[in-house]
Scaffold this motif. Sequence first.
Motif, PDB file in Angstrom:
ATOM      1  N   ILE A 106       0.795  -1.224   0.000  1.00  0.00           N
ATOM      2  CA  ILE A 106       0.000   0.000   0.000  1.00  0.00           C
ATOM      3  C   ILE A 106       0.831   1.280   0.000  1.00  0.00           C
ATOM      4  O   ILE A 106       0.378   2.294  -0.505  1.00  0.00           O
ATOM      5  CB  ILE A 106      -1.044   0.042   1.149  1.00  0.00           C
ATOM      6  CG1 ILE A 106      -0.375  -0.077   2.501  1.00  0.00           C
ATOM      7  CG2 ILE A 106      -2.107  -0.997   0.947  1.00  0.00           C
ATOM      8  CD1 ILE A 106      -1.337   0.109   3.650  1.00  0.00           C
ATOM      9  N   PHE A 107       2.034   1.230   0.543  1.00  0.00           N
ATOM     10  CA  PHE A 107       2.874   2.426   0.531  1.00  0.00           C
ATOM     11  C   PHE A 107       4.084   2.271  -0.392  1.00  0.00           C
ATOM     12  O   PHE A 107       5.014   3.047  -0.328  1.00  0.00           O
ATOM     13  CB  PHE A 107       3.348   2.767   1.946  1.00  0.00           C
ATOM     14  CG  PHE A 107       2.241   3.228   2.859  1.00  0.00           C
ATOM     15  CD1 PHE A 107       1.438   4.305   2.526  1.00  0.00           C
ATOM     16  CD2 PHE A 107       2.007   2.574   4.048  1.00  0.00           C
ATOM     17  CE1 PHE A 107       0.420   4.730   3.363  1.00  0.00           C
ATOM     18  CE2 PHE A 107       0.983   2.995   4.898  1.00  0.00           C
ATOM     19  CZ  PHE A 107       0.198   4.068   4.552  1.00  0.00           C
ATOM     20  N   LEU A 113      -2.226  -0.361  -7.849  1.00  0.00           N
ATOM     21  CA  LEU A 113      -3.579  -0.269  -7.315  1.00  0.00           C
ATOM     22  C   LEU A 113      -4.050  -1.652  -6.893  1.00  0.00           C
ATOM     23  O   LEU A 113      -3.915  -2.618  -7.624  1.00  0.00           O
ATOM     24  CB  LEU A 113      -4.539   0.317  -8.360  1.00  0.00           C
ATOM     25  CG  LEU A 113      -4.277   1.763  -8.769  1.00  0.00           C
ATOM     26  CD1 LEU A 113      -5.359   2.231  -9.730  1.00  0.00           C
ATOM     27  CD2 LEU A 113      -4.217   2.678  -7.569  1.00  0.00           C
ATOM     28  N   ILE A 114      -4.592  -1.723  -5.687  1.00  0.00           N
ATOM     29  CA  ILE A 114      -5.085  -2.974  -5.138  1.00  0.00           C
ATOM     30  C   ILE A 114      -6.568  -2.768  -4.873  1.00  0.00           C
ATOM     31  O   ILE A 114      -6.931  -1.970  -4.017  1.00  0.00           O
ATOM     32  CB  ILE A 114      -4.384  -3.305  -3.805  1.00  0.00           C
ATOM     33  CG1 ILE A 114      -2.872  -3.186  -3.948  1.00  0.00           C
ATOM     34  CG2 ILE A 114      -4.798  -4.661  -3.290  1.00  0.00           C
ATOM     35  CD1 ILE A 114      -2.174  -2.883  -2.661  1.00  0.00           C
ATOM     36  N   THR A 115      -7.420  -3.468  -5.591  1.00  0.00           N
ATOM     37  CA  THR A 115      -8.850  -3.304  -5.362  1.00  0.00           C
ATOM     38  C   THR A 115      -9.279  -4.177  -4.190  1.00  0.00           C
ATOM     39  O   THR A 115      -9.053  -5.381  -4.186  1.00  0.00           O
ATOM     40  CB  THR A 115      -9.656  -3.678  -6.617  1.00  0.00           C
ATOM     41  OG1 THR A 115      -9.217  -2.844  -7.686  1.00  0.00           O
ATOM     42  CG2 THR A 115     -11.145  -3.455  -6.402  1.00  0.00           C
ATOM     43  N   THR A 116      -9.865  -3.520  -3.176  1.00  0.00           N
ATOM     44  CA  THR A 116     -10.397  -4.223  -2.019  1.00  0.00           C
ATOM     45  C   THR A 116     -11.787  -3.668  -1.755  1.00  0.00           C
ATOM     46  O   THR A 116     -12.162  -2.618  -2.280  1.00  0.00           O
ATOM     47  CB  THR A 116      -9.515  -4.004  -0.775  1.00  0.00           C
ATOM     48  OG1 THR A 116      -9.368  -2.598  -0.558  1.00  0.00           O
ATOM     49  CG2 THR A 116      -8.130  -4.624  -0.945  1.00  0.00           C
ATOM     50  N   TYR A 117     -12.535  -4.379  -0.940  1.00  0.00           N
ATOM     51  CA  TYR A 117     -13.896  -3.948  -0.658  1.00  0.00           C
ATOM     52  C   TYR A 117     -14.113  -3.827   0.843  1.00  0.00           C
ATOM     53  O   TYR A 117     -13.654  -4.668   1.614  1.00  0.00           O
ATOM     54  CB  TYR A 117     -14.917  -4.923  -1.278  1.00  0.00           C
ATOM     55  CG  TYR A 117     -14.867  -4.863  -2.778  1.00  0.00           C
ATOM     56  CD1 TYR A 117     -15.621  -3.926  -3.474  1.00  0.00           C
ATOM     57  CD2 TYR A 117     -14.019  -5.700  -3.494  1.00  0.00           C
ATOM     58  CE1 TYR A 117     -15.543  -3.830  -4.855  1.00  0.00           C
ATOM     59  CE2 TYR A 117     -13.936  -5.608  -4.878  1.00  0.00           C
ATOM     60  CZ  TYR A 117     -14.700  -4.674  -5.547  1.00  0.00           C
ATOM     61  OH  TYR A 117     -14.609  -4.576  -6.909  1.00  0.00           O
ATOM     62  N   THR A 119     -16.579  -3.265   4.378  1.00  0.00           N
ATOM     63  CA  THR A 119     -17.553  -4.158   5.008  1.00  0.00           C
ATOM     64  C   THR A 119     -18.973  -3.950   4.495  1.00  0.00           C
ATOM     65  O   THR A 119     -19.843  -4.770   4.743  1.00  0.00           O
ATOM     66  CB  THR A 119     -17.516  -3.982   6.539  1.00  0.00           C
ATOM     67  OG1 THR A 119     -17.774  -2.605   6.843  1.00  0.00           O
ATOM     68  CG2 THR A 119     -16.166  -4.399   7.098  1.00  0.00           C
ATOM     69  N   ALA A 120     -19.218  -2.867   3.775  1.00  0.00           N
ATOM     70  CA  ALA A 120     -20.523  -2.654   3.134  1.00  0.00           C
ATOM     71  C   ALA A 120     -20.324  -2.544   1.618  1.00  0.00           C
ATOM     72  O   ALA A 120     -20.993  -1.794   0.929  1.00  0.00           O
ATOM     73  CB  ALA A 120     -21.197  -1.399   3.691  1.00  0.00           C
ATOM     74  N   ASP A 121     -19.337  -3.299   1.114  1.00  0.00           N
ATOM     75  CA  ASP A 121     -18.980  -3.348  -0.310  1.00  0.00           C
ATOM     76  C   ASP A 121     -18.484  -2.026  -0.878  1.00  0.00           C
ATOM     77  O   ASP A 121     -18.547  -1.797  -2.084  1.00  0.00           O
ATOM     78  CB  ASP A 121     -20.147  -3.874  -1.162  1.00  0.00           C
ATOM     79  CG  ASP A 121     -20.328  -5.370  -0.988  1.00  0.00           C
ATOM     80  OD1 ASP A 121     -19.326  -6.057  -0.702  1.00  0.00           O
ATOM     81  OD2 ASP A 121     -21.466  -5.847  -1.124  1.00  0.00           O
ATOM     82  N   GLU A 122     -17.959  -1.133  -0.020  1.00  0.00           N
ATOM     83  CA  GLU A 122     -17.342   0.093  -0.514  1.00  0.00           C
ATOM     84  C   GLU A 122     -16.035  -0.295  -1.206  1.00  0.00           C
ATOM     85  O   GLU A 122     -15.270  -1.097  -0.681  1.00  0.00           O
ATOM     86  CB  GLU A 122     -17.016   1.061   0.638  1.00  0.00           C
ATOM     87  CG  GLU A 122     -18.150   1.340   1.593  1.00  0.00           C
ATOM     88  CD  GLU A 122     -18.089   0.502   2.858  1.00  0.00           C
ATOM     89  OE1 GLU A 122     -18.443   1.023   3.919  1.00  0.00           O
ATOM     90  OE2 GLU A 122     -17.699  -0.683   2.785  1.00  0.00           O
ATOM     91  N   LYS A 123     -15.786   0.287  -2.366  1.00  0.00           N
ATOM     92  CA  LYS A 123     -14.589  -0.067  -3.134  1.00  0.00           C
ATOM     93  C   LYS A 123     -13.395   0.764  -2.682  1.00  0.00           C
ATOM     94  O   LYS A 123     -13.514   1.960  -2.438  1.00  0.00           O
ATOM     95  CB  LYS A 123     -14.839   0.157  -4.628  1.00  0.00           C
ATOM     96  CG  LYS A 123     -13.747  -0.391  -5.517  1.00  0.00           C
ATOM     97  CD  LYS A 123     -14.129  -0.262  -6.982  1.00  0.00           C
ATOM     98  CE  LYS A 123     -13.043  -0.819  -7.877  1.00  0.00           C
ATOM     99  NZ  LYS A 123     -13.392  -0.697  -9.290  1.00  0.00           N
ATOM    100  N   GLY A 124     -12.245   0.124  -2.572  1.00  0.00           N
ATOM    101  CA  GLY A 124     -11.002   0.819  -2.255  1.00  0.00           C
ATOM    102  C   GLY A 124      -9.923   0.404  -3.242  1.00  0.00           C
ATOM    103  O   GLY A 124      -9.873  -0.748  -3.669  1.00  0.00           O
ATOM    104  N   THR A 125      -9.062   1.356  -3.621  1.00  0.00           N
ATOM    105  CA  THR A 125      -8.002   1.049  -4.587  1.00  0.00           C
ATOM    106  C   THR A 125      -6.603   1.266  -4.021  1.00  0.00           C
ATOM    107  O   THR A 125      -5.614   0.897  -4.652  1.00  0.00           O
ATOM    108  CB  THR A 125      -8.128   1.940  -5.839  1.00  0.00           C
ATOM    109  OG1 THR A 125      -8.001   3.302  -5.434  1.00  0.00           O
ATOM    110  CG2 THR A 125      -9.444   1.724  -6.550  1.00  0.00           C
ATOM    111  N   GLY A 126      -6.494   1.893  -2.859  1.00  0.00           N
ATOM    112  CA  GLY A 126      -5.184   2.199  -2.301  1.00  0.00           C
ATOM    113  C   GLY A 126      -4.604   3.502  -2.821  1.00  0.00           C
ATOM    114  O   GLY A 126      -3.563   3.949  -2.360  1.00  0.00           O
ATOM    115  N   LEU A 127      -5.268   4.129  -3.792  1.00  0.00           N
ATOM    116  CA  LEU A 127      -4.758   5.376  -4.354  1.00  0.00           C
ATOM    117  C   LEU A 127      -4.705   6.473  -3.294  1.00  0.00           C
ATOM    118  O   LEU A 127      -3.759   7.250  -3.227  1.00  0.00           O
ATOM    119  CB  LEU A 127      -5.650   5.811  -5.529  1.00  0.00           C
ATOM    120  CG  LEU A 127      -5.123   6.951  -6.378  1.00  0.00           C
ATOM    121  CD1 LEU A 127      -3.783   6.580  -7.002  1.00  0.00           C
ATOM    122  CD2 LEU A 127      -6.117   7.302  -7.462  1.00  0.00           C
ATOM    123  N   GLY A 128      -5.699   6.526  -2.434  1.00  0.00           N
ATOM    124  CA  GLY A 128      -5.726   7.518  -1.365  1.00  0.00           C
ATOM    125  C   GLY A 128      -4.554   7.366  -0.412  1.00  0.00           C
ATOM    126  O   GLY A 128      -3.972   8.359   0.034  1.00  0.00           O
TER     127      GLY A 128
END
Length: 169
Positions: A106-107, A113-117, A119-128
């Motif tokens: 992640i750092f 970019l790593i797509t993860t979800y 606990t309520a299926d919110e998408k995360g990419t690690g870009l933030g």
Amino acid sequence: ASYPQDQSLELSKTSHTGLINENINLLHEIADNKSIIINNNITSNCNVWSDKNQIDVVIRNLLSNALKFTHKNGSINLRAVQKDSYIEVSVEDTGVGMEEHIQNQIFSPEKTLITTYGTADEKGTGLGLSLCKEMVENNGGKIWVESVPGKGSIFYFTLPKTKSIQKAV
């Protein structure tokens, strides 16, 4: 110690406590919807020397991620510890946690970019998080994570105290 060299930064005395409180207020509806308790354990109001806008983005991103990856009825704990020349802020959640290989990625400078979800299926990419790393380092700090899968994560970042680098301005 290394200090910000980026001339586009607007460095000033910034209250990290104020920024944290503003972001808790901004994100409280998400916390309420998931019945997540945010414990703000930051009592001291030590000022840091930073670009307020960048650190605001870092705090918002870390808090948003903690909300995204924490289960309903979970909790998030915010802390700040004063060290000799810097403040160490931590955002700890009781969320899904991360495997070690994800923590290592992640750092990473590769900005994979790593797509993860969440606990309520919110998408995360690690870009933030990549952006957070850049901003914290621009402000003379460091950022890292400790995590246990199934137990949660603690994101830490440091910022120089005001008095420690005024001479560098």
